[in-house]
Write a protein that holds these residues in place. Structure first.
Motif, PDB file in Angstrom:
ATOM      1  N   ILE A  81       0.541  -1.370  -0.024  1.00  0.00           N
ATOM      2  CA  ILE A  81       0.078   0.089  -0.252  1.00  0.00           C
ATOM      3  C   ILE A  81       0.585   0.943  -0.338  1.00  0.00           C
ATOM      4  N   TYR A  82       1.768   1.570   0.409  1.00  0.00           N
ATOM      5  CA  TYR A  82       2.768   2.746   0.720  1.00  0.00           C
ATOM      6  C   TYR A  82       3.224   2.168  -0.237  1.00  0.00           C
ATOM      7  N   GLN A  83       3.865   1.644  -0.885  1.00  0.00           N
ATOM      8  CA  GLN A  83       4.756   1.839  -2.427  1.00  0.00           C
ATOM      9  C   GLN A  83       4.174   2.282  -3.443  1.00  0.00           C
ATOM     10  N   GLU A  84       2.877   1.924  -3.193  1.00  0.00           N
ATOM     11  CA  GLU A  84       1.740   2.165  -4.461  1.00  0.00           C
ATOM     12  C   GLU A  84       1.111   3.266  -3.804  1.00  0.00           C
ATOM     13  N   LEU A  85       1.071   3.788  -2.881  1.00  0.00           N
ATOM     14  CA  LEU A  85       0.185   5.240  -3.122  1.00  0.00           C
ATOM     15  C   LEU A  85       1.153   6.732  -3.175  1.00  0.00           C
ATOM     16  N   PHE A  86       2.820   5.393  -3.240  1.00  0.00           N
ATOM     17  CA  PHE A  86       4.013   6.477  -3.879  1.00  0.00           C
ATOM     18  C   PHE A  86       3.653   6.941  -5.145  1.00  0.00           C
ATOM     19  N   ASP A  87       3.351   5.719  -5.648  1.00  0.00           N
ATOM     20  CA  ASP A  87       3.409   5.320  -7.144  1.00  0.00           C
ATOM     21  C   ASP A  87       2.558   5.806  -7.865  1.00  0.00           C
ATOM     22  N   ASN A  88       1.269   5.181  -7.716  1.00  0.00           N
ATOM     23  CA  ASN A  88       0.111   6.004  -7.874  1.00  0.00           C
ATOM     24  C   ASN A  88       0.125   7.712  -8.125  1.00  0.00           C
ATOM     25  N   SER A  89       0.343   7.847  -7.358  1.00  0.00           N
ATOM     26  CA  SER A  89       0.214  10.207  -7.282  1.00  0.00           C
ATOM     27  C   SER A  89       1.372  10.653  -8.010  1.00  0.00           C
ATOM     28  N   PRO A  90       0.809  11.324  -8.526  1.00  0.00           N
ATOM     29  CA  PRO A  90       1.466  12.263  -9.430  1.00  0.00           C
ATOM     30  C   PRO A  90       2.770  12.932  -8.429  1.00  0.00           C
ATOM     31  N   GLU A  91       3.857  12.999  -9.376  1.00  0.00           N
ATOM     32  CA  GLU A  91       5.406  13.291  -9.234  1.00  0.00           C
ATOM     33  C   GLU A  91       5.801  14.936  -9.067  1.00  0.00           C
ATOM     34  N   PHE A  92       6.178  15.441  -7.581  1.00  0.00           N
ATOM     35  CA  PHE A  92       6.249  16.751  -7.546  1.00  0.00           C
ATOM     36  C   PHE A  92       7.294  17.358  -8.306  1.00  0.00           C
TER      37      PHE A  92
END
Lengths: 94, 222
Positions: A81-92
């Motif tokens: 979940i933590y890796q996906e929430l980082f991967d699936n969000s737009p990059e800053f």
């Protein structure tokens, strides 16, 4: 990697303790690495032990806390979940 | 997958670190310039008081705008805001530097647990710094407006027929105007990037909060 307390959720602290204790760690090592005070660390360790996620293993004159196979499901879900929430969000980007 | 995420994490970390460093630099410049501006104008006021050219209520009003008193006051306000801007920036920089160091230490040997630990640490960092980032945006914007106002006053002063500058004087005035405009624009643009950073992490924070239900079910059902 050391974490500041007070800003993490209980599940983040559980994961941090379990991840750190994979090879077996002393109570002092857990307190130091996870930036917890002794009382709070004791509470977390007792809770994780009661759930069967952490086992106390005697080694010589000291006791080590070691993550059990039973914790695997929680750790895998948390990591996913933590890796996906980082991967699936737009990059800053700047 | 972890490797791809680690690369994205590193890029984001570098972007945010650069933004905070730029911010510290501009806030430091802003503080230095506003302090010198306040001191120069305050000394001019002291000089006028010594010569007895001001200090009656009517003469202060008659000098408005832009009187030396007003400019000294503007400089003090801008210095105070710049100091707040710099303190907030330094607060934000201190911990992100730690995370950057952790990432650099793990570079090349970052496994799935190490990556997750960095993500947890950055989420925890964002939770703790949310308010400071908002404050920073506010001080930065107000500071930026003060510097743009100062540039406008300096342009107005330079364009008055009585303002006789030599070549060096003119170069100094132009430099001062350009610096004020640059810092003013930076003060207004920087918060836009901090808002983008906040939006990114706010999304992740919300997603992690939603995931807590799954963790709760799993842990309490164990």
């Amino acid at each position: 990697l050391r974490l500041k307390t007070g800003r993490r959720t209980e599940y983040e602290i559980y994961w941090e303790i379990l991840s750190f204790c994979k090879p077996g760690r002393t109570f002092t090592q857990i307190v130091g690495r996870c930036d917890l005070n002794s009382k709070i660390a004791q509470e977390y360790i007792e809770f994780l032990s009661s759930k069967g996620y952490l086992a106390k293993v005697p080694e010589g004159e000291r006791n080590l806390y070691k993550t059990t196979v039973g914790a695997g499901e929680f750790m895998s879900l948390f990591t996913k979940i933590y890796q996906e929430l980082f991967d699936n969000s737009p990059e800053f980007k700047l | 997958m972890a490797e791809k995420i680690a690369i994205k994490f590193g890029r984001e970390l570098n972007s945010f670190f650069s933004l905070t460093v730029i911010n510290v630099v501009f806030s430091g410049m802003a503080m230095g310039i506003s302090l010198s501006f306040a001191i120069v104008n305050a000394l001019a006021v002291v000089d006028m008081v010594m010569k007895g050219t001001i200090f009656t209520f009517s003469s202060v009003i008659a000098m408005w705008p832009p009187s030396q008193v007003f400019l000294a006051f503007l400089g003090i306000v801008a210095a105070g805001l710049s100091m707040k801007w710099m303190i907030s920036s330094a607060e934000i920089l201190s911990e992100i530097d730690e995370i950057k160091q952790d990432y650099a230490d793990e570079s090349g040997k970052l496994d799935s647990d190490g990556l997750t630990s960095l993500i947890v640490k950055t989420i925890a960092y964002y939770r703790g710094k949310k308010k400071a980032i908002k404050r920073l945006g506010l001080f930065s914007r107000i500071g930026g407006i003060c510097f743009l106002a100062n540039a406008a006053l300096a342009i107005n002063g330079a364009l008055t027929p009585s303002a006789g500058f030599g070549a060096i004087g003119l170069a100094l005035v132009l430099t001062s105007i350009l610096l004020n405009i640059a810092i003013g624009i930076a003060g207004i643009i920087i918060p836009h990037f901090f808002s983008k950073y906040s939006a990114t992490w706010e999304y992740r924070l919300n997603e992690s909060a939603k995931a807590e239900q799954d963790f709760k079910k799993m842990v309490e059902g164990a």
